[in-house]
Scaffold this active site. Structure first.
Site, PDB file in Angstrom:
ATOM      1  N   GLU A  49     -28.192  81.013 -67.663  1.00 28.91           N
ATOM      2  CA  GLU A  49     -26.853  81.565 -67.516  1.00 28.91           C
ATOM      3  C   GLU A  49     -25.906  80.381 -67.516  1.00 28.91           C
ATOM      4  OE1 GLU A  49     -26.894  84.689 -64.344  1.00 28.91           O
ATOM      5  OE2 GLU A  49     -24.898  83.897 -64.009  1.00 28.91           O
ATOM      6  N   ASP A  60     -15.807  83.010 -57.056  1.00 32.90           N
ATOM      7  CA  ASP A  60     -16.745  81.909 -56.855  1.00 32.90           C
ATOM      8  C   ASP A  60     -16.452  81.101 -55.603  1.00 32.90           C
ATOM      9  OD1 ASP A  60     -18.687  81.900 -59.035  1.00 32.90           O
ATOM     10  OD2 ASP A  60     -16.903  81.795 -60.307  1.00 32.90           O
TER      11      ASP A  60
END
Lengths: 267, 404
Positions: A49, A60
């Protein structure tokens, strides 16, 4: 069949679980990514990924925020990320590569143009953190022409009816977000994850990957008992960001990757 | 109150779209909370007791209605039009922001959420949030960019006095957009206990519509005051636009009055020919940030650009999606005013009317002063004086070479 589906089929046949390894494209240096991807693939990562840097990574935690800032400072964009995948594909045509990021860089290129670009680069799937299925029709259609998977996220807060719909629309795999929070946070509750993933697996046959906050071999092992795949991101990003030299980075990645793969294999 | 429009103005649709703009582009973890908020807010719209509670707070706590004041000396100086000021600066906490924080705090109580978070730029929304949190006894954390903390110190201290925790945000450009990222990260982590009071008509559905509805009291009062004071509707409404909540609140009740022109004023910073501005409707392109599709300041790779404005409250790379829609429809004209023009207007209002405006509102004033000379004698301009300028005295003093 797509590389992602093939990978899950082979792993299922061998009664194995997938290790999905996340790094941010172009972090800590632009030319660090391709060697890191090869190292990941060689030592146990089943799917890679690749995080697409964005200025406002609202889902995040600090590790991936900082990696994103470093990559942007290195001039890494979505186009550059596609080039990195192209370079990786020159000597690896089997390991699936999934991009993970935010919607706006794709819109800046244009949905159709991006689908062509992603296909040409050998990208197999996309996870767009801020794109729920309600807004995803045009991108999903553009990607489907090239059999690129659009992977949706399911959260602990997702109600049952919505969960079924997300599972139904997600192709390649479903990404289960292990807790209410941001990537790399420290409140993984393995039992809670197992409970939700079991529920999710009753709604579809699509493989389920679990990510956010899985940092150790022990976590990975516990989650892999139930899930089809385990995603590790922030921990890998920290290893790359902290390595003194390229050699140190690759050595540390190798050891960490092997430990995770071993943990999820020997359950 | 909370009147729904018909036809082109019946926005947004069920998924929060204003034409192609708006929507709900957020992490999956937030979707159920946004559904809950939408449900509770729509129930409240139909609930007489909520309406009464909201109105009572506005009357007795905020001090509404705010006056519509004819600035005669200003008008004489810049003429020939008559300039009226909608005095949102006279609200409790000194800006329009409190109209929305009261509405959302009442909704938080309905949802049983006892912790409130907010982002703030100039600090006005942070102060308005800390204020209602204190009023309701709720815990409150306000996210504020480290750069903004530096230039808005008085407001930071006010929030602390009100019992709020002010969290400095050091990521990205350390301004409003980064504060919003951090607030969203908090919300996703504490979603069960926490309500996020977004301070503008920005963010994912239902925020743009909900905040507009809470702020529409500005335009509703203004419309009635015009009819009472000058026996007709105004010719022109002018309001500054960062996220755009004071402008949406003023404009919305007039949207169907075809003869009322409207101008939204963005921050041109050091000039539209530099990259140092914060005017996405004038110099940006559509894209997705903070939960909505709208005009943004981005580079060709879709990365969000750092913006600049002397006014922290306008220093934001996006804009409320309904403004994007009104721009494309041509219903509202959007222009941009530079730092220098806003400062000149700030000084003009101080000296002609004895009113110290916020630097944000000074952008709207500057535009009114600019167009006044092109209008006819007796034409009426209403400027939304969205906030008072006490918080900006340090910024202006520094430009004058003085330290406070």
């Amino acid at each position: 069949m797509s590389r992602i589906s093939t990978t899950f089929q082979q792993l299922r046949a061998a009664n194995e679980k997938a290790f999905v390894a996340f790094i941010t494209a172009g972090d800590p240096e632009v030319d660090a990514s391709v060697p890191a991807m090869h190292s990941l693939a060689a030592h146990g990562a089943d799917i890679i990924e690749l995080g697409v840097p964005f200025t406002d990574p609202e889902a995040d935690g600090p590790s991936i925020q900082r990696s994103s800032e470093r990559a942007i400072a290195n001039g890494v964009t979505l186009r550059k990320t596609c080039e990195i995948v192209t370079e990786f594909r020159a000597s690896n045509t089997t390991t699936p590569v999934v991009l993970m990021g935010y919607l706006n860089p794709i819109l800046a290129i244009g949905v159709e143009a991006f689908a062509h670009l992603a296909h040409a680069a050998g990208i197999d799937g996309l996870i767009i953190v801020n794109l729920p299925p309600e807004e995803a029709d045009s991108l999903a259609a553009a990607l489907a022409k090239f059999e690129i998977d659009l992977i949706f996220l399911v959260a602990p807060t997702t109600p049952a009816a919505r969960m079924a719909n997300l599972a139904n629309k997600s192709t390649g795999f479903i990404y289960y977000v292990s807790f209410k929070g941001i990537t790399g946070a420290d409140h993984l509750d393995v039992e809670d994850v197992q409970h939700h993933v079991l529920e999710l697996k009753t709604t579809s046959n699509t493989p389920v990957a679990v990510g956010f906050g899985i940092k150790t071999a022990e976590h990975a092992k516990a989650v892999a008992k139930i899930a089809d795949a385990v995603v590790v991101g922030s921990a890998l990003v920290d290893i790359l960001g902290n390595g003194e030299s390229r050699f140190d980075q690759l050595k540390a990645i190798q050891a960490f990757t092997q430990s995770i793969k071993q943990a999820i294999t020997s359950h | 109150m909370f009147q729904r429009k018909e036809g082109d103005n019946a926005m947004p649709d069920a998924l929060g779209h204003f034409g192609p703009y708006g929507g709900r582009y957020v992490a999956e973890t937030l979707m159920s909370a946004l559904d809950e908020l939408t449900r509770v807010y729509e129930d409240a719209l139909d609930d007489q007791s909520f309406q009464v509670d909201f109105q009572n707070e506005l009357t007795h706590y905020v001090g509404r209605p705010s006056p519509l004041y004819e600035a005669k000396r200003l008008s004489q100086e810049v003429g020939p039009a008559r300039i009226f000021l909608k005095r949102e600066d006279l609200n409790h906490t000194g800006a329009h922001k409190i109209n929305n924080t009261i509405g959302q705090a009442l909704l938080a109580v309905r949802m049983g959420k006892r912790r409130i978070i907010a982002e703030t730029g100039a600090g006005q929304h942070g102060v308005a949030t800390a204020t209602v949190a204190a009023r309701l006894g709720a815990a409150c954390t306000v996210y504020m960019g480290a750069t903004d903390i530096e230039r808005q110190k008085p407001n930071v201290y006010r929030m602390k006095m009100l019992g709020a925790h002010v969290e400095a945000v050091n990521s990205g450009s350390k301004t409003l957009k980064d504060a919003m990222n951090e607030a969203m990260r908090d919300w996703v982590t504490n979603i069960d206990t926490t309500h996020y009071i977004i301070g503008s008509v920005a963010g994912p559905h239902p925020y743009p519509a909900m905040v507009r509805d809470f702020q529409a009291v500005i335009g509703e009062e203004c419309r009635a005051q015009c009819l009472a004071q000058i026996d007709r509707l105004p010719d022109l409404l002018v309001a500054c636009v960062g996220g755009g909540s004071n402008a949406m609140g003023l404009f919305y009740p007039f949207l169907e009055d075809a003869n009322v022109k409207m101008i939204g004023v963005e921050a041109a910073g050091e000039g539209m020919d530099t990259m140092r501005h914060a005017a996405p409707l004038n110099g940006g392109t559509p894209g997705v940030l903070h939960g909505a599709n709208t005009y943004l300041m981005t580079d060709e790779d879709g990365l969000i650009l750092d913006t600049h404005s002397i006014s922290a409250g306008l220093d934001y790379p996006g804009v409320g999606p309904e403004h994007a829609y009104l721009k494309d429809r041509g219903r509202v004209e959007y222009v941009a005013i530079t730092d220098d023009e806003a400062l000149a207007a700030f000084r003009t209002l101080c000296s002609t009317e004895g009113i110290v405006p916020a630097l944000e509102s000074s952008h709207a004033l500057a535009q009114a002063i600019k167009v006044s000379s092109q209008l006819d004698v007796g034409d009426v301009i209403v400027v939304n004086l969205s906030g008072r300028g006490d918080k900006d005295l340090e910024t202006v003093a520094q430009l004058d070479g003085e330290l406070l």
